[in-house]
Design an enzyme around this catalytic site. Structure first.
Site, PDB file in Angstrom:
ATOM      1  CG  ASN A 152      -1.688  -7.374   6.211  1.00  0.00           C
ATOM      2  OD1 ASN A 152      -2.255  -6.693   7.055  1.00  0.00           O
ATOM      3  ND2 ASN A 152      -1.455  -6.951   4.978  1.00  0.00           N
ATOM      4  CD1 TRP A 153      -4.971 -11.270  10.769  1.00  0.00           C
ATOM      5  CD2 TRP A 153      -5.399 -10.371  12.772  1.00  0.00           C
ATOM      6  NE1 TRP A 153      -4.802 -12.254  11.712  1.00  0.00           N
ATOM      7  CE2 TRP A 153      -5.055 -11.725  12.954  1.00  0.00           C
ATOM      8  CE3 TRP A 153      -5.698  -9.613  13.914  1.00  0.00           C
ATOM      9  CZ2 TRP A 153      -5.016 -12.332  14.214  1.00  0.00           C
ATOM     10  CZ3 TRP A 153      -5.659 -10.201  15.161  1.00  0.00           C
ATOM     11  CH2 TRP A 153      -5.326 -11.550  15.314  1.00  0.00           C
ATOM     12  CE  LYS A 154      -4.313  -7.638   2.996  1.00  0.00           C
ATOM     13  NZ  LYS A 154      -4.402  -7.714   1.549  1.00  0.00           N
TER      14      LYS A 154
ATOM     15  CG  HIS B   6       0.345  -3.937   2.285  1.00  0.00           C
ATOM     16  ND1 HIS B   6      -0.712  -3.771   1.417  1.00  0.00           N
ATOM     17  CD2 HIS B   6       0.443  -5.265   2.512  1.00  0.00           C
ATOM     18  CE1 HIS B   6      -1.238  -4.947   1.151  1.00  0.00           C
ATOM     19  NE2 HIS B   6      -0.561  -5.882   1.801  1.00  0.00           N
TER      20      HIS B   6
ATOM     21  CD  GLU C 114      -4.355  -4.200   0.657  1.00  0.00           C
ATOM     22  OE1 GLU C 114      -4.458  -4.085   1.890  1.00  0.00           O
ATOM     23  OE2 GLU C 114      -4.469  -5.291   0.079  1.00  0.00           O
TER      24      GLU C 114
ATOM     25  CD  GLU D 141       2.471  -8.696   0.644  1.00  0.00           C
ATOM     26  OE1 GLU D 141       1.867  -9.650   1.155  1.00  0.00           O
ATOM     27  OE2 GLU D 141       2.145  -7.519   0.839  1.00  0.00           O
TER      28      GLU D 141
ATOM     29  N   GLY E   7      -4.833 -10.766  -2.730  1.00  0.00           N
ATOM     30  CA  GLY E   7      -6.286 -10.818  -2.586  1.00  0.00           C
ATOM     31  C   GLY E   7      -7.020 -11.275  -3.837  1.00  0.00           C
TER      32      GLY E   7
ATOM     33  CB  SER F 142      -3.230 -15.523  -3.608  1.00  0.00           C
ATOM     34  OG  SER F 142      -4.067 -14.439  -3.970  1.00  0.00           O
TER      35      SER F 142
ATOM     36  N   GLY G  69      -2.574 -12.613   3.990  1.00  0.00           N
ATOM     37  CA  GLY G  69      -3.730 -11.755   4.236  1.00  0.00           C
ATOM     38  C   GLY G  69      -4.955 -12.591   4.574  1.00  0.00           C
ATOM     39  N   GLY G  70      -5.813 -12.803   3.572  1.00  0.00           N
ATOM     40  CA  GLY G  70      -7.101 -13.465   3.779  1.00  0.00           C
ATOM     41  C   GLY G  70      -7.025 -14.761   4.576  1.00  0.00           C
TER      42      GLY G  70
HETATM   43  P1  PGA Z   1      -3.634 -12.028   0.552  1.00  0.00           P
HETATM   44  O1  PGA Z   1      -2.934 -10.680   1.094  1.00  0.00           O
HETATM   45  O2  PGA Z   1      -2.947 -13.183   1.237  1.00  0.00           O
HETATM   46  O3  PGA Z   1      -5.075 -11.887   0.964  1.00  0.00           O
HETATM   47  O4  PGA Z   1      -3.430 -12.061  -0.924  1.00  0.00           O
HETATM   48  C1  PGA Z   1      -1.549 -10.606   1.295  1.00  0.00           C
HETATM   49  C2  PGA Z   1      -1.155  -9.225   1.765  1.00  0.00           C
HETATM   50  O5  PGA Z   1      -1.754  -8.250   1.302  1.00  0.00           O
HETATM   51  O6  PGA Z   1      -0.257  -9.063   2.602  1.00  0.00           O
END
Ligand code: PGA
Length: 243
Positions: free
Chosen positions: A6-8, A90, A92, A160, A166, A203, A224-225
């Site tokens: 997930n590149w956000k 998601h 967010e 999640e 994050g 994470s 994500g990251g």
């Molecule tokens: P993260 O994000 O791996 O940076 O914690 C995961 C996500 O939001 O899908």
């Protein structure tokens, strides 16, 4: 297993192409790799992934395919660009953009209508976990999010925990085991396939992916990251390959 990045709100079309050109030289056999780039890079990602086994999709869709909906993403256009997935709900989107369970249900339904597999994201906040409400929240988000789709629909769930996204604070193996087992039970109770892939997200890093991948009912990761960099994402993939 499905390992999804997930590149956000990261990676322009040029940066997406550079990442994928390097990625395509790597050996990722035996797993499904999926990318969720920002909407502005969807077309570039679709072009780069043509002829490969990797899949991709938007991080968000609207439940209508076209019309007077300024700023929204069309599921039909995403499908036309070659997308096979759509991330829906998601955390967010829920917390920063006010998405409700009922809106998410419409998006899940719309993804399927337009030939995209929804990946429904669910998860509790830290307060909800501390208050002992984790199962209640997961059950509510699943029940509501899947309300409008047929029982034989093909989709995935991403568990999640909001407090793990994050933050570098990954959920412990017992927490993941319990949550995934509970989600399987909920899916069965709701009449959906118990074999629906359930990804863990929050994470995930090269150094914890191996242990997490061996937990029952962990069908992959939403990263994500650590998906923004070819070498760290590849290490996560390799940790899953050797599970
Ligand atoms: P993260 O994000 O791996 O940076 O914690 C995961 C996500 O939001 O899908």
């Amino acid at each position: 297993m499905i390992v999804a990045g997930n590149w956000k709100l990261h990676k322009s079309p040029k940066e997406s192409r550079e990442f994928l050109r390097e990625w395509k030289t790597k050996d990722v056999r035996g797993l499904e790799i999926a990318f969720f780039p920002p909407a502005t890079s969807l077309e570039a990602v679709g072009q780069e992934l043509q002829g490969t086994a990797a899949t991709f999709g938007p991080q968000n869709i609207y439940f209508e395919a076209s019309g007077a909906f300024t700023g929204e993403n069309s599921p039909a256009v995403a499908r036309g660009l070659g997308a096979t997935w759509a991330l829906v709900g998601h955390s967010e989107r829920r917390t920063l953009f006010g998405e409700t369970d009922s809106l998410i249900a419409k998006k899940v339904q719309s993804a399927l209508k337009h030939g995209l597999k929804p990946m429904l994201c669910i998860g509790e906040t830290l307060d909800e976990r501390r208050d002992g409400k984790t199962e209640r929240v997961l059950e509510r988000q699943l029940t509501a999010g899947l309300e409008l789709i047929p029982k034989d629909a093909v989709f995935a769930v991403a568990y999640e925990p909001v407090w793990a996204i994050g933050t570098g604070q990954v959920a412990g193996p017992d927490q993941v085991r319990e949550a995934h087992a509970f989600i399987v039970e909920c899916l069965k109770r709701l009449g959906f396939s118990a074999r629906t892939p359930i990804l863990y997200g929050g994470s995930v890093k090269p150094d914890n992916a191996g242990e997490l991948s061996r937990i029952p009912h962990v069908g992959g990761f939403l990263v994500g990251g650590a998906s923004l960099d070819v070498s760290s994402f590849l290490k996560i993939v390799h940790a899953c390959q050797t599970k």
